[in-house]
Design a protein around this motif. Sequence first.
Motif, PDB file in Angstrom:
ATOM      1  N   TYR A   4     -11.999   3.330  -6.863  1.00 24.27           N
ATOM      2  CA  TYR A   4     -11.477   3.471  -8.222  1.00 24.27           C
ATOM      3  C   TYR A   4     -10.196   4.302  -8.203  1.00 24.27           C
ATOM      4  N   HIS A   5     -10.210   5.416  -7.477  1.00 29.27           N
ATOM      5  CA  HIS A   5      -9.025   6.280  -7.434  1.00 29.27           C
ATOM      6  C   HIS A   5      -7.875   5.616  -6.682  1.00 29.27           C
ATOM      7  N   ILE A   6      -8.163   4.755  -5.736  1.00 26.43           N
ATOM      8  CA  ILE A   6      -7.095   4.008  -5.060  1.00 26.43           C
ATOM      9  C   ILE A   6      -6.398   3.097  -6.055  1.00 26.43           C
ATOM     10  N   ASP A   7      -7.190   2.403  -6.866  1.00 23.92           N
ATOM     11  CA  ASP A   7      -6.624   1.449  -7.818  1.00 23.92           C
ATOM     12  C   ASP A   7      -5.959   2.126  -9.013  1.00 23.92           C
ATOM     13  N   ASN A   8      -6.548   3.181  -9.546  1.00 26.77           N
ATOM     14  CA  ASN A   8      -6.083   3.734 -10.827  1.00 26.77           C
ATOM     15  C   ASN A   8      -5.304   5.037 -10.728  1.00 26.77           C
ATOM     16  N   ASN A   9      -5.611   5.886  -9.787  1.00 30.48           N
ATOM     17  CA  ASN A   9      -5.009   7.219  -9.770  1.00 30.48           C
ATOM     18  C   ASN A   9      -4.091   7.467  -8.593  1.00 30.48           C
ATOM     19  N   GLY A  10      -3.817   6.463  -7.803  1.00 27.47           N
ATOM     20  CA  GLY A  10      -2.849   6.599  -6.728  1.00 27.47           C
ATOM     21  C   GLY A  10      -3.317   7.420  -5.549  1.00 27.47           C
ATOM     22  N   LEU A  11      -4.579   7.297  -5.188  1.00 29.76           N
ATOM     23  CA  LEU A  11      -5.065   7.963  -3.980  1.00 29.76           C
ATOM     24  C   LEU A  11      -4.293   7.407  -2.789  1.00 29.76           C
ATOM     25  N   PRO A  12      -3.605   8.261  -2.021  1.00 28.81           N
ATOM     26  CA  PRO A  12      -2.755   7.758  -0.947  1.00 28.81           C
ATOM     27  C   PRO A  12      -3.564   7.165   0.204  1.00 28.81           C
ATOM     28  N   CYS A  13      -3.240   5.946   0.545  1.00 28.92           N
ATOM     29  CA  CYS A  13      -3.885   5.279   1.674  1.00 28.92           C
ATOM     30  C   CYS A  13      -2.941   4.212   2.216  1.00 28.92           C
ATOM     31  N   VAL A  14      -3.251   3.738   3.398  1.00 32.90           N
ATOM     32  CA  VAL A  14      -2.490   2.672   4.031  1.00 32.90           C
ATOM     33  C   VAL A  14      -3.461   1.543   4.296  1.00 32.90           C
ATOM     34  N   LYS A  15      -3.093   0.342   3.874  1.00 35.43           N
ATOM     35  CA  LYS A  15      -3.960  -0.811   4.100  1.00 35.43           C
ATOM     36  C   LYS A  15      -3.330  -1.680   5.171  1.00 35.43           C
ATOM     37  N   VAL A  16      -4.042  -1.806   6.283  1.00 33.85           N
ATOM     38  CA  VAL A  16      -3.612  -2.666   7.377  1.00 33.85           C
ATOM     39  C   VAL A  16      -4.671  -3.744   7.506  1.00 33.85           C
ATOM     40  N   GLY A  17      -4.316  -4.956   7.087  1.00 30.00           N
ATOM     41  CA  GLY A  17      -5.300  -6.030   7.076  1.00 30.00           C
ATOM     42  C   GLY A  17      -6.362  -5.737   6.036  1.00 30.00           C
ATOM     43  N   LYS A  18      -7.611  -5.669   6.456  1.00 32.16           N
ATOM     44  CA  LYS A  18      -8.706  -5.349   5.546  1.00 32.16           C
ATOM     45  C   LYS A  18      -9.115  -3.882   5.615  1.00 32.16           C
ATOM     46  N   ASN A  19      -8.486  -3.118   6.468  1.00 21.34           N
ATOM     47  CA  ASN A  19      -8.889  -1.733   6.695  1.00 21.34           C
ATOM     48  C   ASN A  19      -8.013  -0.759   5.927  1.00 21.34           C
ATOM     49  N   LEU A  20      -8.656   0.220   5.290  1.00 21.82           N
ATOM     50  CA  LEU A  20      -7.948   1.299   4.615  1.00 21.82           C
ATOM     51  C   LEU A  20      -7.925   2.511   5.538  1.00 21.82           C
ATOM     52  N   THR A  21      -6.757   3.145   5.609  1.00 21.62           N
ATOM     53  CA  THR A  21      -6.613   4.355   6.408  1.00 21.62           C
ATOM     54  C   THR A  21      -6.077   5.454   5.515  1.00 21.62           C
ATOM     55  N   PHE A  22      -6.733   6.593   5.555  1.00 19.91           N
ATOM     56  CA  PHE A  22      -6.329   7.769   4.793  1.00 19.91           C
ATOM     57  C   PHE A  22      -5.881   8.838   5.784  1.00 19.91           C
ATOM     58  N   PHE A  23      -4.932   9.657   5.373  1.00 24.05           N
ATOM     59  CA  PHE A  23      -4.520  10.789   6.186  1.00 24.05           C
ATOM     60  C   PHE A  23      -4.973  12.060   5.500  1.00 24.05           C
ATOM     61  N   LYS A  24      -5.617  12.921   6.266  1.00 26.94           N
ATOM     62  CA  LYS A  24      -6.291  14.092   5.728  1.00 26.94           C
ATOM     63  C   LYS A  24      -5.343  14.989   4.934  1.00 26.94           C
ATOM     64  N   ASP A  25      -4.142  15.236   5.449  1.00 21.48           N
ATOM     65  CA  ASP A  25      -3.221  16.126   4.742  1.00 21.48           C
ATOM     66  C   ASP A  25      -2.764  15.534   3.414  1.00 21.48           C
ATOM     67  N   GLU A  26      -2.565  14.218   3.349  1.00 24.60           N
ATOM     68  CA  GLU A  26      -2.164  13.576   2.101  1.00 24.60           C
ATOM     69  C   GLU A  26      -3.295  13.618   1.080  1.00 24.60           C
ATOM     70  N   VAL A  27      -4.518  13.460   1.558  1.00 20.54           N
ATOM     71  CA  VAL A  27      -5.673  13.503   0.655  1.00 20.54           C
ATOM     72  C   VAL A  27      -5.855  14.906   0.090  1.00 20.54           C
ATOM     73  N   VAL A  28      -5.632  15.923   0.920  1.00 21.29           N
ATOM     74  CA  VAL A  28      -5.763  17.304   0.446  1.00 21.29           C
ATOM     75  C   VAL A  28      -4.732  17.589  -0.640  1.00 21.29           C
ATOM     76  N   VAL A  29      -3.497  17.151  -0.444  1.00 20.29           N
ATOM     77  CA  VAL A  29      -2.452  17.349  -1.453  1.00 20.29           C
ATOM     78  C   VAL A  29      -2.818  16.611  -2.735  1.00 20.29           C
ATOM     79  N   TRP A  30      -3.331  15.380  -2.612  1.00 21.60           N
ATOM     80  CA  TRP A  30      -3.723  14.594  -3.785  1.00 21.60           C
ATOM     81  C   TRP A  30      -4.874  15.283  -4.531  1.00 21.60           C
TER      82      TRP A  30
END
Length: 129
Positions: free
Chosen positions: A71-97
């Motif tokens: 939900y937060h990926i779609d609506n609130n801009g949770l930072p992630c990278v989508k490569v194919g079908k896989n989502l990748t999050f980076f810990k430092d970006e998530v902490v800032v978010w």
Amino acid sequence: MEKTEATFNEIPQALDSILVRMEKLEGMISDIHSIHKRQTEAATPPPDLHVPMNIDDMVAFSRMKKSTVYYHIDNNGLPCVKVGKNLTFFKDEVVVWLESYRKGIPFEKMNDEIMASHRRKPNKSRLNI
């Protein structure tokens, strides 16, 4: 070192000599230990916060349900990278978010606002009826 026979009267002096040598050895060992400790502390790099996480790691790290993360990926801009079908999050970006959603209102101010918003009946003893 040459071996000499000590008489009974020379035992205290020999014991003092042994104790002085032991103290010197203990001092040298502690110096070596502190030097080794400083070298190992300097050699270990600081923890890297730019660590990639998959969706399951993200759920465990943020303590949110998987559906809430989506939900937060779609609506609130949770930072992630989508490569194919896989989502990748980076810990430092998530902490800032996550910190951007922290409320900055102190508890006392929030409590005063809540108390001011509630209407109360006047106290009869204060009305002097």
